[in-house]
Design a protein around this motif. Structure first.
Motif, PDB file in Angstrom:
ATOM      1  N   PRO A   1     -78.301   6.236 -31.195  1.00 44.40           N
ATOM      2  CA  PRO A   1     -77.026   6.677 -30.949  1.00 44.40           C
ATOM      3  C   PRO A   1     -76.692   6.871 -29.214  1.00 44.40           C
TER       4      PRO A   1
ATOM      5  N   ARG B   1     -80.678  14.140 -29.858  1.00 43.50           N
ATOM      6  CA  ARG B   1     -80.279  15.116 -30.836  1.00 43.50           C
ATOM      7  C   ARG B   1     -80.403  14.736 -32.236  1.00 43.50           C
ATOM      8  N   TRP B   2     -80.118  15.699 -33.155  1.00 46.87           N
ATOM      9  CA  TRP B   2     -80.128  15.076 -34.637  1.00 46.87           C
ATOM     10  C   TRP B   2     -78.737  14.247 -34.958  1.00 46.87           C
ATOM     11  N   VAL B   3     -78.863  13.002 -35.445  1.00 46.74           N
ATOM     12  CA  VAL B   3     -77.859  12.451 -35.532  1.00 46.74           C
ATOM     13  C   VAL B   3     -77.932  11.591 -36.928  1.00 46.74           C
TER      14      VAL B   3
ATOM     15  N   VAL C   1     -71.210   7.471 -37.277  1.00 44.32           N
ATOM     16  CA  VAL C   1     -71.947   8.766 -37.098  1.00 44.32           C
ATOM     17  C   VAL C   1     -71.274   9.673 -38.012  1.00 44.32           C
TER      18      VAL C   1
ATOM     19  N   GLN D   1     -73.830  15.248 -36.452  1.00 45.03           N
ATOM     20  CA  GLN D   1     -74.642  15.210 -35.409  1.00 45.03           C
ATOM     21  C   GLN D   1     -74.886  16.811 -35.052  1.00 45.03           C
TER      22      GLN D   1
ATOM     23  N   VAL E   1     -77.616  18.868 -40.227  1.00 46.54           N
ATOM     24  CA  VAL E   1     -77.392  17.482 -40.300  1.00 46.54           C
ATOM     25  C   VAL E   1     -77.855  17.128 -41.714  1.00 46.54           C
TER      26      VAL E   1
ATOM     27  N   TRP F   1     -85.503   9.653 -28.131  1.00 46.36           N
ATOM     28  CA  TRP F   1     -84.932   9.247 -29.607  1.00 46.36           C
ATOM     29  C   TRP F   1     -86.201   8.754 -30.485  1.00 46.36           C
TER      30      TRP F   1
END
Length: 158
Positions: free
Chosen positions: A11, A16-18, A31, A34, A41, A71
Motif C-alpha cells: 500500500p 499502518r495496518w491495511v 483496500v 486501514q 482491521v 511495511w
C-alpha cells in the motif's frame, strides 16, 4: 493442496495496518480496511469475509502492517475456502455491548462536531472538546441529531 497467494502490491504511504482484498475473478487489489491499529482491521476483515462468502464470492486477503518502521506482509486469514465460522463454545462475555456503546458514542461525537463545523465553529479548544465529549456521552442519538441540526441552521446551512 494450498493455493499460492497472488502477489499483492504494498500500500502507498506510511506503514499502518491495511487489509487488501482481491476477488477470484479480478486482477486488482482493493483496500478493504486501514487503521493505525491492528484490531479494527482484523475485525473488518472478518466482517467483509463473511459478507463475501454469504454472496458466494471467493476472495484473497493480504494483510499489511508496520514492523520496525517499514511495511511487512503478514499472514492473513484464509478467505478462499468456504469453511463456516466456528461456533463459540460459550456465549461471549460483555465486550460486544461495550464495543457497540463505544461506537455509538463515537458516532454521536462525530455528529456534534459536524454540526459545530456547519455552524462555523472550526477552532475548538480543549474545553470545547471536553464539552462535546460530555454531550456525546449523555445524549441519545435523536437528541444529538437535533442539536446538530440547530447548529447547522444557526450557521446558515440547513
Amino acid at each position: 493442496m494450498q493455493k499460492q497467494r497472488p502477489q499483492c502490491p504494498r500500500p502507498p504511504g506510511e506503514p499502518r495496518w491495511v487489509a487488501m482484498f482481491r476477488s477470484s475473478g479480478g486482477d486488482a487489489w482493493t483496500v478493504g480496511a486501514q487503521s493505525p491499529y491492528r484490531e479494527p482491521v482484523l475485525y473488518a476483515v472478518g466482517d467483509m469475509t463473511r459478507t463475501l462468502h454469504a454472496r458466494g464470492d471467493e476472495v484473497t486477503i493480504a494483510l499489511w502492517g508496520p514492523e520496525n518502521g517499514a511495511w511487512r506482509l503478514f499472514d492473513a486469514p484464509s478467505a478462499t475456502t468456504h469453511a463456516p465460522a466456528p461456533e463459540p463454545s460459550a456465549p461471549p462475555a460483555a465486550p460486544e455491548p461495550a464495543r457497540l456503546a463505544e461506537r455509538m458514542t463515537d458516532r454521536r461525537h462525530q455528529v456534534l462536531l459536524a454540526g459545530l463545523d456547519r455552524a462555523g465553529l472550526y477552532d475548538l479548544g480543549p474545553e470545547d472538546g471536553e464539552a462535546v465529549r460530555v454531550l456525546a456521552d449523555r445524549l441519545d442519538e435523536p437528541t444529538v441529531r437535533r442539536v446538530a441540526h440547530w447548529l447547522a441552521t444557526a450557521g446558515g446551512r440547513p
